[in-house]
Design an enzyme around this catalytic site. Structure first.
Site, PDB file in Angstrom:
ATOM      1  N   GLY A   1      90.426-110.823 -50.444  1.00 12.39           N
ATOM      2  CA  GLY A   1      89.411-111.380 -51.340  1.00 12.39           C
ATOM      3  C   GLY A   1      88.105-111.428 -50.573  1.00 12.39           C
ATOM      4  N   GLY A   2      87.188-112.269 -51.044  1.00  6.04           N
ATOM      5  CA  GLY A   2      85.893-112.362 -50.385  1.00  6.04           C
ATOM      6  C   GLY A   2      86.040-112.740 -48.918  1.00  6.04           C
TER       7      GLY A   2
ATOM      8  N   PHE B   1      72.478-125.420 -60.599  1.00 10.13           N
ATOM      9  CA  PHE B   1      73.919-125.590 -60.648  1.00 10.13           C
ATOM     10  C   PHE B   1      74.232-127.054 -60.394  1.00 10.13           C
ATOM     11  CE2 PHE B   1      77.824-123.150 -60.784  1.00 10.13           C
ATOM     12  CZ  PHE B   1      77.381-121.960 -61.315  1.00 10.13           C
TER      13      PHE B   1
ATOM     14  N   ASP C   1     100.239-118.760 -51.512  1.00  7.76           N
ATOM     15  CA  ASP C   1     101.163-118.186 -50.524  1.00  7.76           C
ATOM     16  C   ASP C   1     100.791-118.569 -49.089  1.00  7.76           C
ATOM     17  OD1 ASP C   1     101.894-117.016 -52.855  1.00  7.76           O
ATOM     18  OD2 ASP C   1     101.370-114.968 -52.271  1.00  7.76           O
TER      19      ASP C   1
ATOM     20  N   GLN D   1      90.131-129.497 -57.698  1.00 11.20           N
ATOM     21  CA  GLN D   1      89.007-129.586 -58.626  1.00 11.20           C
ATOM     22  C   GLN D   1      89.394-129.131 -60.023  1.00 11.20           C
ATOM     23  OE1 GLN D   1      85.278-126.945 -58.321  1.00 11.20           O
ATOM     24  NE2 GLN D   1      84.623-129.014 -57.850  1.00 11.20           N
TER      25      GLN D   1
ATOM     26  N   HIS E   1      87.693-127.953 -63.301  1.00  3.38           N
ATOM     27  CA  HIS E   1      86.378-127.497 -63.766  1.00  3.38           C
ATOM     28  C   HIS E   1      86.201-127.958 -65.200  1.00  3.38           C
ATOM     29  CE1 HIS E   1      83.025-124.996 -64.844  1.00  3.38           C
ATOM     30  NE2 HIS E   1      82.915-124.571 -63.607  1.00  3.38           N
TER      31      HIS E   1
ATOM     32  N   LEU F   1      87.712-119.692 -67.484  1.00  2.82           N
ATOM     33  CA  LEU F   1      86.520-120.433 -67.097  1.00  2.82           C
ATOM     34  C   LEU F   1      85.253-119.980 -67.805  1.00  2.82           C
ATOM     35  CD1 LEU F   1      85.994-122.637 -64.940  1.00  2.82           C
ATOM     36  CD2 LEU F   1      84.766-120.853 -63.718  1.00  2.82           C
TER      37      LEU F   1
ATOM     38  N   GLU G   1      79.714-122.988 -64.866  1.00  9.47           N
ATOM     39  CA  GLU G   1      78.734-124.060 -64.906  1.00  9.47           C
ATOM     40  C   GLU G   1      77.337-123.491 -65.154  1.00  9.47           C
ATOM     41  OE1 GLU G   1      79.795-127.096 -62.025  1.00  9.47           O
ATOM     42  OE2 GLU G   1      77.766-126.873 -61.259  1.00  9.47           O
TER      43      GLU G   1
ATOM     44  N   ARG H   1      81.204-131.646 -60.723  1.00  4.50           N
ATOM     45  CA  ARG H   1      82.292-131.319 -61.646  1.00  4.50           C
ATOM     46  C   ARG H   1      83.278-132.439 -61.880  1.00  4.50           C
ATOM     47  NH1 ARG H   1      83.182-125.172 -59.429  1.00  4.50           N
ATOM     48  NH2 ARG H   1      81.242-124.434 -60.356  1.00  4.50           N
TER      49      ARG H   1
ATOM     50  N   HIS I   1      91.034-125.673 -61.090  1.00  2.01           N
ATOM     51  CA  HIS I   1      90.109-124.626 -60.681  1.00  2.01           C
ATOM     52  C   HIS I   1      90.141-124.316 -59.197  1.00  2.01           C
ATOM     53  CE1 HIS I   1      86.605-122.136 -60.919  1.00  2.01           C
ATOM     54  NE2 HIS I   1      85.886-122.922 -60.141  1.00  2.01           N
TER      55      HIS I   1
ATOM     56  N   ARG J   1      84.216-130.024 -54.445  1.00  6.31           N
ATOM     57  CA  ARG J   1      83.334-128.925 -54.076  1.00  6.31           C
ATOM     58  C   ARG J   1      82.200-128.786 -55.086  1.00  6.31           C
ATOM     59  NH1 ARG J   1      82.877-123.552 -55.793  1.00  6.31           N
ATOM     60  NH2 ARG J   1      84.787-123.551 -57.036  1.00  6.31           N
TER      61      ARG J   1
ATOM     62  N   LEU K   1      81.755-119.488 -52.906  1.00  6.26           N
ATOM     63  CA  LEU K   1      81.382-118.110 -52.569  1.00  6.26           C
ATOM     64  C   LEU K   1      80.603-118.115 -51.262  1.00  6.26           C
ATOM     65  CD1 LEU K   1      80.452-116.625 -56.073  1.00  6.26           C
ATOM     66  CD2 LEU K   1      82.498-116.235 -54.700  1.00  6.26           C
TER      67      LEU K   1
HETATM   68  C1  LIG Z   1      87.025-118.339 -62.645  1.00  4.76           C
HETATM   69  C2  LIG Z   1      86.455-118.761 -61.322  1.00  4.76           C
HETATM   70  C3  LIG Z   1      85.078-118.855 -61.168  1.00  4.76           C
HETATM   71  C4  LIG Z   1      84.525-119.236 -59.971  1.00  4.76           C
HETATM   72  N1  LIG Z   1      83.167-119.289 -59.856  1.00  4.76           N
HETATM   73  C5  LIG Z   1      82.621-119.619 -58.658  1.00  4.76           C
HETATM   74  C6  LIG Z   1      81.212-119.629 -58.487  1.00  4.76           C
HETATM   75  O1  LIG Z   1      80.450-119.337 -59.406  1.00  4.76           O
HETATM   76  N2  LIG Z   1      80.708-119.958 -57.305  1.00  4.76           N
HETATM   77  C7  LIG Z   1      81.513-120.265 -56.244  1.00  4.76           C
HETATM   78  O2  LIG Z   1      80.987-120.523 -55.189  1.00  4.76           O
HETATM   79  N3  LIG Z   1      82.852-120.248 -56.373  1.00  4.76           N
HETATM   80  C8  LIG Z   1      83.430-119.946 -57.554  1.00  4.76           C
HETATM   81  N4  LIG Z   1      84.794-119.925 -57.677  1.00  4.76           N
HETATM   82  C9  LIG Z   1      85.628-120.172 -56.516  1.00  4.76           C
HETATM   83  C10 LIG Z   1      85.718-118.947 -55.634  1.00  4.76           C
HETATM   84  O3  LIG Z   1      85.617-117.800 -56.418  1.00  4.76           O
HETATM   85  C11 LIG Z   1      87.028-118.844 -54.897  1.00  4.76           C
HETATM   86  O4  LIG Z   1      87.316-120.039 -54.294  1.00  4.76           O
HETATM   87  C12 LIG Z   1      86.923-117.781 -53.815  1.00  4.76           C
HETATM   88  O5  LIG Z   1      86.553-116.583 -54.390  1.00  4.76           O
HETATM   89  C13 LIG Z   1      88.194-117.625 -53.067  1.00  4.76           C
HETATM   90  O6  LIG Z   1      88.102-116.475 -52.238  1.00  4.76           O
HETATM   91  P1  LIG Z   1      89.219-116.106 -51.228  1.00  4.76           P
HETATM   92  O7  LIG Z   1      88.759-114.905 -50.512  1.00  4.76           O
HETATM   93  O8  LIG Z   1      89.558-117.284 -50.437  1.00  4.76           O
HETATM   94  O9  LIG Z   1      90.499-115.785 -52.105  1.00  4.76           O
HETATM   95  P2  LIG Z   1      90.817-114.680 -53.214  1.00  4.76           P
HETATM   96  O10 LIG Z   1      89.619-113.955 -53.648  1.00  4.76           O
HETATM   97  O11 LIG Z   1      91.634-115.335 -54.224  1.00  4.76           O
HETATM   98  O12 LIG Z   1      91.686-113.642 -52.434  1.00  4.76           O
HETATM   99  C14 LIG Z   1      93.002-113.875 -52.056  1.00  4.76           C
HETATM  100  C15 LIG Z   1      93.513-112.641 -51.383  1.00  4.76           C
HETATM  101  O13 LIG Z   1      94.702-112.930 -50.721  1.00  4.76           O
HETATM  102  C16 LIG Z   1      95.673-111.990 -50.991  1.00  4.76           C
HETATM  103  N5  LIG Z   1      96.968-112.634 -50.856  1.00  4.76           N
HETATM  104  C17 LIG Z   1      97.370-113.799 -51.407  1.00  4.76           C
HETATM  105  N6  LIG Z   1      98.620-114.060 -51.042  1.00  4.76           N
HETATM  106  C18 LIG Z   1      99.018-113.051 -50.243  1.00  4.76           C
HETATM  107  C19 LIG Z   1     100.217-112.752 -49.548  1.00  4.76           C
HETATM  108  N7  LIG Z   1     101.257-113.541 -49.619  1.00  4.76           N
HETATM  109  N8  LIG Z   1     100.278-111.616 -48.854  1.00  4.76           N
HETATM  110  C20 LIG Z   1      99.232-110.780 -48.785  1.00  4.76           C
HETATM  111  N9  LIG Z   1      98.079-111.025 -49.402  1.00  4.76           N
HETATM  112  C21 LIG Z   1      97.982-112.145 -50.117  1.00  4.76           C
HETATM  113  C22 LIG Z   1      95.359-111.512 -52.364  1.00  4.76           C
HETATM  114  O14 LIG Z   1      95.823-110.216 -52.550  1.00  4.76           O
HETATM  115  C23 LIG Z   1      93.851-111.539 -52.355  1.00  4.76           C
HETATM  116  O15 LIG Z   1      93.360-110.327 -51.850  1.00  4.76           O
HETATM  117  C24 LIG Z   1      85.365-119.560 -58.889  1.00  4.76           C
HETATM  118  C25 LIG Z   1      86.741-119.468 -59.032  1.00  4.76           C
HETATM  119  C26 LIG Z   1      87.290-119.094 -60.239  1.00  4.76           C
HETATM  120  C27 LIG Z   1      88.772-119.051 -60.386  1.00  4.76           C
END
Ligand SMILES: Cc1cc2nc3c(=O)[nH]c(=O)nc-3n(C[C@H](O)[C@H](O)[C@H](O)COP(=O)(O)OP(=O)(O)OC[C@H]3O[C@@H](n4cnc5c(N)ncnc54)[C@H](O)[C@@H]3O)c2cc1C
Ligand code: HEM
Ligand code: SF4
Ligand code: F3S
Ligand code: FES
Lengths: 111, 124, 254, 589
Positions: free
Chosen positions: D14-15, D116, D227, D246, D248, D258, D261, D292, D359, D400, D406
């Site tokens: 992810g990010g 926001f 996980d 949280q 939302h 979602l 906001e 929130r 959320h 949060r 992000l």
């Molecule tokens: C609908 C929505 C809107 C949002 N809007 C905002 C916003 O406007 N502004 C903001 O700041 N935040 C926002 N958030 C929160 C934010 O998007 C997330 O908290 C953030 O993107 C999480 O990023 P991450 O990289 O931690 O995880 P994720 O992007 O969820 O990535 C998880 C990664 O882990 C991998 N993974 C998981 N388990 C395993 C495993 N067992 N083995 C191998 N790989 C695994 C998955 O494949 C994936 O690639 C929002 C969240 C949601 C749900």
């Protein structure tokens, strides 16, 4: 997508017809008799129908070709491509109906 | 494709219109009819451009098709070759016919000829 | 969001019986089917008209046959996992509501076409992503980066907005008849991906990318069948993007 | 079984995972393992924006951002971490812009910003425009841009590799303070073949995202099953502050999808069945743009007091009808489409039914500001890092702020990537992976495959549904001892049922049935920790609201919760909050 299939099929059909058509026209060089004999067969009802199909193919291919060209050149056409597909069929029908009447008239009625 | 397309529309539709719609339709087509048409240089050029354009356009179209459907390279080569021969052959043949056309071949039954034309040409 | 048993609160929706005919295959074979053999299987479930096809698939998986395999994640049309052929059209299962399909007839679900099927509705996405990588989908610039942001006017930003929306679901590429017959074709998605950078005022790699697209597996393969535009769940005008790339190639202007 | 060796292994694309990969792959041999194709990660679902005090459209400062973050988190934020977050925010946004992220622009070509919830000027005076955004697709653009950069740098991905175990050299709970415990690698299941792979690595970064699927109504993806947190817990590591989840405010009613906001940031208004703008009563200064937790509670309260809208009076309305359709199309195109697609509501002319949706997990695997994972309050596990939603640095505290996540994934993803690569460069080799490293995973897989065709056993879907329903009913916006006790009982019972759960798919290839069963195991572990933490925290703070203890209690609870899994159940401990500048004050808006 169906228009793409139509375009392909008609394109190929016309191509092969053209091969034959040039060959038969070439007969004018051989002798008027030969040419007329072959052309004569164009005037039988069966061939008449084939020819009608060919004209249909050309018309469709032509108008659809114009649609494709339009779509490539103007955003308006691109956004209205579905309507243009209709336009192709309408134009096709407009030209095809009188042609059929006349052509089949010639073929069958021998007018 | 894009250039030959619109031109072909004009050329072929007129061609079809003249040949099949005016006068007697298919029934009028015979040696004499062709001879009559090709007496005018306009129709010679017309048919020639039509021929060349159509063959180039159609040939190019067929080339695309072969590209799409011929899976094996040798097959592709073969088909492309055949296509090239056909296209060039037809263009050459067609041009020859148009340019060397003799509207009043000697020894032909005058019935079949365009009598007025031949007379005009002083061939009868 | 699990198996939306409760319907969304807007109005009450009666539950309906729905049949799904799914094109399945199992690489390891099943009791009745050889490995990799494709076969149809019909399922009947109870659902709400406002349920998604994805909910229906989940119901089958969770209540009837756990071995049914498909990809999904976000369930609301933003991750691009669940493109499949539903009633002969490529769509996202999570963005297709049962009420928008004819419930009187079985809903036909097949894997997307043109990519090797791995199991049931799962296909090998690697060739698809390979095409994307091919077009160098990243900003290319020369010289030193400025200390602050690169400036870009709202109009310049708008120029490529449409193609930034792509979620790489492959609905477009796998609906393209040219792609079906010729897997070498980059496919509409890769062109969309390239378009996003070619028309970005900050990018300086346009011509490298255009050169790649000028290749025989590139844009000229597109025969404007429009299937891609119709399939795109993000509403991207895919054919328009392709046509803009063609135009850039013929006119030499961007 | 296949064995791999890398300097750095990143779990999650992810990010956070990809931001880390961009740093570490420049410095060390890096592999990214992800259970989803990178572009499917839920970061792509994020909508509203990413906070940074760029001051592109109005006066702003990182200092104000720090204050808002701490106050928004109800003073449970570690203030040193918040300072890093907000100070590095500006570069984080500019870096993304330079990578090509297509931000919306101001008329003079700079990155545009919008309002926001909880982000204010000068310590709470009024809402400030701090969120950098790209329509309502900011997360999508971040995910795409990072993926594109990974392609450019030829980062090595192992797509659809499901990591199931973390191998440490030593027992993190038995090891005394100061003793060294190091990471040795991870064990993963390759989905397409069902083959087990071991990865030996000097550094491992966890970036596996959230755990929203412990709830039924959630904005989270089906794949967000916690996980990473579950694996850490099983490996003997603690989880921090898990009771803070949280909700939302604006999820599509009944569905949880979602609506950002940003809808309120752009002028949307929440109304009850009487058409009243009820937020005026709860947060007179910033109204609909309160943090929130407050808005979610206010909404739940309106519904509880009978002012809910709809046939069952079970939701409130998000009103956008006074906004220009053109403005909506430009700034909120996706979320308005969600309303149309899934509820059949036209936001131009009708208000949209909304209700709070689970959320974001504020808690997670505890880390230092360098991303190093803590095994207790002070000792780190050598070579192990975590970032993103699965981690808890704690920059979000008890609640949060929107757009701070992000930011979090970019700032701390980057830091973890650098730290992991540097650590890898500093050690000779990773600890040796024992021959039986994969035994546990093989055991789980074999056991579950062995359940196929078994009689009278529990179904995965039923257990999961029961879990999600009890969590929604008892551990949501409002909680009290009774509801939490009930949830505790249900979770315990479900854990038992889970032991006899049976699957249907006997194959090894793409066995998503098996996958869901394993995921359910993690969900149960995490739900248990959430419930235990919530029971122990007898106060109300941020996202955790106890009706039986409705006020914040700094005397007893101004500390983090540290939860450990032991054979006798969850053991809770505390960890002090780092306070630098801002002493806890009453939280009013
Ligand atoms: C609908 C929505 C809107 C949002 N809007 C905002 C916003 O406007 N502004 C903001 O700041 N935040 C926002 N958030 C929160 C934010 O998007 C997330 O908290 C953030 O993107 C999480 O990023 P991450 O990289 O931690 O995880 P994720 O992007 O969820 O990535 C998880 C990664 O882990 C991998 N993974 C998981 N388990 C395993 C495993 N067992 N083995 C191998 N790989 C695994 C998955 O494949 C994936 O690639 C929002 C969240 C949601 C749900
Ligand atoms: C009457 C006027 C004609 C017009 C306007 C026209 C137009 C077009 C256009 C625009 C294309 C390109 C289609 C695309 O890009 O997808 C095309 C393709 C083609 N044309 Fe024509 N054409 C005409 C006549 C002909 C003739 C006379 C022939 C046969 C000799 C022919 C054979 C083909 C073939 C084989 C193709 C390729 C089809 C494909 O690749 O799918 N066309 N035509
Ligand atoms: S262009 Fe549309 S259909 Fe194609 S991959 Fe992108 S989102 Fe999917
Ligand atoms: S469907 Fe294919 S042919 Fe072109 S317009 Fe789309 S890429
Ligand atoms: S599940 Fe994400 S697009 Fe359908």
């Amino acid at each position: 997508m169906w228009m793409w299939v139509v375009h392909r099929v008609t394109g190929v059909a016309i191509f092969f017809f053209l091969l034959v058509h040039v060959l038969d026209t070439a007969l004018v060089r051989v002798s008027p008799e030969a040419y007329n004999e072959v052309i004569g067969s164009y005037k039988t009802p069966i061939y008449g129908l084939v020819e009608a199909g060919l004209v249909a193919a050309i018309l469709l291919h032509a108008f659809n070709g114009l649609r494709i060209i339009a779509v490539d050149h103007s955003t308006w056409a691109l956004r209205h491509q579905k309507q243009l597909v209709w336009a192709v069929w309408v134009l096709f029908a407009i030209l095809m109906v009188p042609f059929l009447v006349r052509h089949l008239g010639h073929v069958f009625g021998g007018a | 494709m894009r250039l030959s397309g619109p031109l072909l529309v004009v050329l072929i539709l007129t061609h079809l219109f003249i040949n099949l719609m005016t006068g007697d339709g298919v029934n009028q087509i015979d040696f004499a009819f062709v001879a009559g048409k090709w007496a005018a240089p306009l129709w010679k050029i017309w048919d020639l451009t039509m021929l060349v354009l159509a063959m180039l356009h159609g040939g190019n179209g067929m080339r695309l098709l072969i590209n799409d459907y011929a899976q094996r390279p040798w097959m592709k080569k073969l088909l492309h070759g055949a296509l090239g021969v056909a296209v060039i052959g037809i263009i050459v043949l067609g041009s020859l016919v148009i340019f060397t056309f003799d509207p009043c071949p000697t020894g032909t039954d005058p019935e079949l000829l365009n009598i007025e034309l031949c007379k005009e040409l002083g061939r009868l | 969001m699990t198996a939306t048993v409760e319907t969304p609160a807007v109005g009450e929706v009666a539950s309906i019986q729905v049949k799904l005919r799914i094109l399945r295959s199992n690489p390891e074979g099943t009791a009745d089917h050889a490995p990799g053999e494709a076969y149809w299987q019909e399922f009947e479930i109870e659902a709400h008209a406002t349920d998604r096809v994805l909910d229906a698939l989940h119901k089958i998986k969770w209540e009837q046959d756990g071995s049914l395999a498909f990809r999904r994640s976000c369930a609301h049309g933003v991750c691009g996992s669940d493109a499949m052929r539903i009633n002969a059209r490529n769509r996202l299962a999570c963005k297709t509501l049962l009420k928008d399909l004819n419930p009187a007839k079985p809903i036909i679900v097949e894997p997307i076409k043109g990519l090797p099927v791995e199991k049931d509705l799962i296909v090998d996405m690697e060739p698809f992503f390979a095409s994307y990588r091919e077009i160098m989908p990243f900003l290319m610039t020369t010289g030193n980066a400025p200390t602050r942001e690169r400036l870009q006017s709202p109009e310049e930003r708008q120029r490529f907005d449409d193609t930034t929306k792509c979620i790489m679901c492959a609905a477009c590429t796998t609906s393209c008849p040219v792609f079906w017959t010729d897997g070498q074709y980059f496919g509409p998605q890769a062109i969309v991906g390239a378009h996003r950078f070619i028309f970005d005022s900050r990018d300086e790699g346009q011509w490298d990318r255009l050169e790649i697209l000028n290749d025989k597996a590139g844009v000229w393969k597109c025969r404007t069948a429009f299937n891609c535009t119709e399939a795109c769940p993000r509403g991207i005008e895919v054919t328009k993007a392709i046509s803009e790339v063609k135009k850039a190639l013929t006119t030499g202007e961007i | 079984m296949t064995h791999h060796e890398y300097d750095v292994v990143i779990v999650g694309a992810g990010g956070a995972g990809m931001r880390a990969a961009l740093e570490s792959s420049q410095r060390a041999r890096t592999a990214v393992l992800t259970k989803l194709y990178p572009t499917r990660s839920h970061t792509g679902a994020a909508q509203g924006g990413m906070a940074a005090a760029l001051a592109n459209v109005e006066d702003d400062s990182a200092e104000w951002h720090v204050f808002d973050t701490i106050k928004g988190g109800d003073y449970l934020v570690d203030q040193d971490a918040a300072e890093i977050l907000c100070n590095e925010a500006i570069d984080a946004v500019l870096d993304l812009e330079k990578m090509g992220l297509p931000f919306n622009r101001t008329p003079d070509g700079k990155v545009d910003q919008r309002r926001f919830g909880g982000h204010t000027r000068n310590h709470g005076e009024a809402a400030v425009r701090r969120a950098c955004y790209s329509a309502d697709r900011t997360g999508h653009m971040i995910l795409q841009t990072l993926y594109q950069q990974c392609i450019k740098q030829e980062v090595e991905f192992f797509n659809e590799y499901y990591v199931l175990d973390l191998i440490l050299d030593g027992d993190p709970q038995q090891a005394g303070p100061g003793e060294e415990v190091a990471v040795a690698g991870v064990v993963a299941l390759e989905l397409s073949t069902g083959e087990v792979h071991t990865f030996r690595a000097k550094s491992v970064i966890f970036a596996t995202g959230g755990a929203g699927k412990i709830f039924k109504t959630t904005s989270n993806a089906h794949t967000l099953t916690g996980d990473g947190m579950g694996i850490a817990l099983t490996a003997g590591l603690p989880l921090e502050d898990m009771e803070f989840f949280q909700f939302h405010p604006t999820g599509l009613a009944g569905l949880g999808i979602l609506l950002s906001e940003a809808a309120r940031g752009e002028g949307g208004i929440l109304r009850n069945s009487e058409g009243e703008r009820f937020m005026e009563r709860y947060a007179p200064t910033i109204k609909d743009l309160a943090p929130r937790d407050m808005v979610a509670r206010a909404m739940a309260n309106e519904v509880r007091e009978g002012r809910g809208a709809g046939p069952h009076k079970d939701y409130v309305l998000l009103d956008l009808t006074h906004l220009e359709p053109a403005h909506i199309d430009e700034k909120l195109p996706d979320i308005t489409e969600f309303a149309r697609t899934y509820l059949g509501v036209e936001p131009y002319t009708e208000p949209v039914p909304v209700y709070p949706t689970a959320h974001y997990a504020m808690g997670g695997i505890p880390t230092t500001v360098k991303g190093e994972v803590l095994r207790n309050n002070t000792d780190v596990v050598k070579g192990l890092y975590a970032a993103g939603e699965c981690a808890c640095v704690s920059v979000h505290g008890a609640n949060r702020l929107g757009t701070n996540s992000l930011l979090d994934i970019n700032v701390f993803g980057r830091r973890a990537g650098i730290a992991a690569a540097e650590y890898a460069a500093s050690v000779e080799a990773a600890p040796v992976l024992r021959d039986d490293a994969a035994a546990r995973v093989e055991g789980i897989v074999t056991r579950l495959l062995g359940t196929v065709g078994g009689e009278g056993t529990a179904r995965v879907a039923d257990v999961r549904k029961a879990l999600q329903e009890t969590m929604d009913r008892n551990v949501q916006v409002f909680r009290d001892a009774a509801s939490l006790e009930e949830a505790r009982g249900v979770v315990a019972e479900l854990k038992k049922r889970y032991e006899s759960v049976a699957i249907h798919d006997r194959g090894r290839r793409f066995n998503t049935d098996l996958l869901e069963a394993i995921e359910l195991g993690f969900l149960l572990e995490i739900a248990e920790v959430v419930v235990e933490g919530a029971l122990a925290r007898e106060e109300s703070r941020g996202g955790h609201y106890r009706e039986d203890f409705p006020t914040r209690d700094d005397e007893r609870f101004l500390h983090h919760t540290m939860a450990y899994a032991t054979p006798d159940g969850v053991r809770l401990d505390t960890k002090p909050v780092v306070i630098t500048k801002y002493q806890p004050m009453e939280r009013k808006y």
